[in-house]
Enzyme design. Structure first.
Site, PDB file in Angstrom:
ATOM      1  N   GLY A   9       0.787  -1.211  -0.104  1.00  0.00           N
ATOM      2  CA  GLY A   9      -0.086   0.042   0.089  1.00  0.00           C
ATOM      3  C   GLY A   9       1.010   1.363  -0.033  1.00  0.00           C
ATOM      4  N   ASN A 103       1.581   0.764  12.402  1.00  0.00           N
ATOM      5  CA  ASN A 103       1.286   1.796  13.362  1.00  0.00           C
ATOM      6  C   ASN A 103       0.923   1.473  14.661  1.00  0.00           C
ATOM      7  OD1 ASN A 103       2.350   4.120  11.758  1.00  0.00           O
ATOM      8  ND2 ASN A 103       0.421   3.978  10.836  1.00  0.00           N
ATOM      9  N   LYS A 205       5.570   8.548  18.301  1.00  0.00           N
ATOM     10  CA  LYS A 205       5.042   8.529  16.758  1.00  0.00           C
ATOM     11  C   LYS A 205       3.307   8.140  17.224  1.00  0.00           C
ATOM     12  CE  LYS A 205       3.702   7.761  12.577  1.00  0.00           C
ATOM     13  NZ  LYS A 205       3.929   6.487  11.962  1.00  0.00           N
ATOM     14  N   ASN A 213      -5.221  10.920  14.183  1.00  0.00           N
ATOM     15  CA  ASN A 213      -5.828   9.964  13.241  1.00  0.00           C
ATOM     16  C   ASN A 213      -7.579   9.760  13.585  1.00  0.00           C
ATOM     17  OD1 ASN A 213      -4.443   7.934  10.918  1.00  0.00           O
ATOM     18  ND2 ASN A 213      -3.064   8.803  12.595  1.00  0.00           N
TER      19      ASN A 213
END
Length: 334
Positions: A9, A103, A205, A213
């Site tokens: 992706g 993530n 992060k 998000n």
């Protein structure tokens, strides 16, 4: 180096294209129109400077067809790993290593770590322990992914910004294999330091992922816009404070203040977060790895997370509704 990117992706495609251009023997596992386009026209990468690179890469949707590898990069979202982990054995040679590029809090978070929670399985990211049971822990290395990229058309990746992939063994040891992978990434044009405390870097992060998000997905705002709107900027800060309390209860030291972390997100500009991209494309979101995992850790450490709980409930229901309706949700100009 023989490298297979499983899940080509946005980030996986960026890695595959750059590593291929550096001369590595790269293959990719993809599916659907993205796979068809790569097979027909190659994998196209539009770099952050506008340069367009087309790589003719071996692509398939069958992991077993890729053959033995030196390095396997898991480029898909965290909730997609369990479905393919049993097939990864077809890629393993004697010394094959598997780099996790997801993530959020990883499934291996408490593995190769001493303390009262050693080897604890986090149900939010590895329900039933499927991944842990099927992926030998000694093959695993970690990364923290900083670049932003998007699939702008089947077979075409646009690199928005960033080129750092922090790398580490999950026990933070310094080994010849992690040094070799770091050098391979550097030869492909990435910043790829071997870091000494991978969990602390993961949290830095994650701080942004768990707040930017879901707020972006729920409001359809870009990073710049949600950081500049006072109410959502304050909400992001509240979510980060809760996450920091959870991380600190686990022994994590946060090296930068919250306002600096928010400013870093704002500086990215009018970028749509990966979760917003998923909502617009009608894909399931990474809510469990990015938010649910921190909530689970909060319960484990008896740390309340009310703002995270609320955001998690809302974005999970939004994702479920879109999937159930086989729909997409996008704001377009009138």
């Amino acid at each position: 180096m023989r490298i297979c990117v499983v899940g080509a992706g946005a980030i996986g495609g960026l890695l595959a294209a750059k590593l291929h251009q550096a001369g590595e023997a790269v293959s990719v596992i993809a599916r659907g129109p993205h796979l068809a386009a790569i097979k027909a026209n190659g994998l196209t990468l539009i770099e952050d400077n506008g340069q367009e690179i087309v790589s003719r890469i071996h692509a398939t949707d069958r992991i077993a067809e890729a053959g033995k590898q030196d390095l396997v990069i898991l480029g898909m979202k965290a909730h997609q790993v369990a479905a393919i982990v049993g097939d990864l054995k077809h890629l393993y040679d004697h010394d094959t290593v598997v780099l996790t590029a997801q993530n959020g809090i990883p499934w291996w978070y408490f593995f190769k770590q001493e303390g009262p929670h050693a080897n604890t399985v986090l149900q939010s990211v590895d329900p039933g322990g499927t991944v842990g049971k099927n992926l030998p822990i000694d093959r695993v290395i970690a990364s923290v992914v900083y670049p932003a990229a998007e699939i702008i058309a089947p077979g075409t990746i646009k690199h928005i910004e960033g080129n750092r992939f922090s790398l580490s063994e999950i026990d933070n040891s310094e080994t010849s294999r992690i040094k070799a992978i770091s050098e391979t990434f550097k030869q492909a044009g990435f910043k790829a330091p071997v870091v000494s405390d991978i969990r602390a870097e993961l949290w830095t992060k994650l701080w942004g992922n768990l707040s930017f998000n879901p707020v972006s997905a729920l409001t359809h705002a870009t990073l710049e816009d949600l950081c500049r709107y006072p109410l959502t900027r304050a909400l992001v800060a509240d979510m980060m404070r809760e996450a920091q309390s959870v991380g600190e209860a686990l022994g994590i030291r946060f090296r930068i203040p919250i306002e600096k972390r928010i400013a870093g997100g704002e500086a990215v500009g009018k970028h749509k977060t990966s979760m917003l991209q998923d909502i617009e494309a009608g894909r399931a979101v990474e809510a469990d790895a990015l938010i649910g995992s921190v909530i689970e850790l909060g319960r484990l450490m008896d740390v309340p997370t009310p703002h995270l709980d609320t955001a998690y409930a809302l974005v999970k229901l939004l994702s479920q509704t879109i999937i159930n309706q086989n729909g997409q949700l996008r704001i377009t100009s009138a």
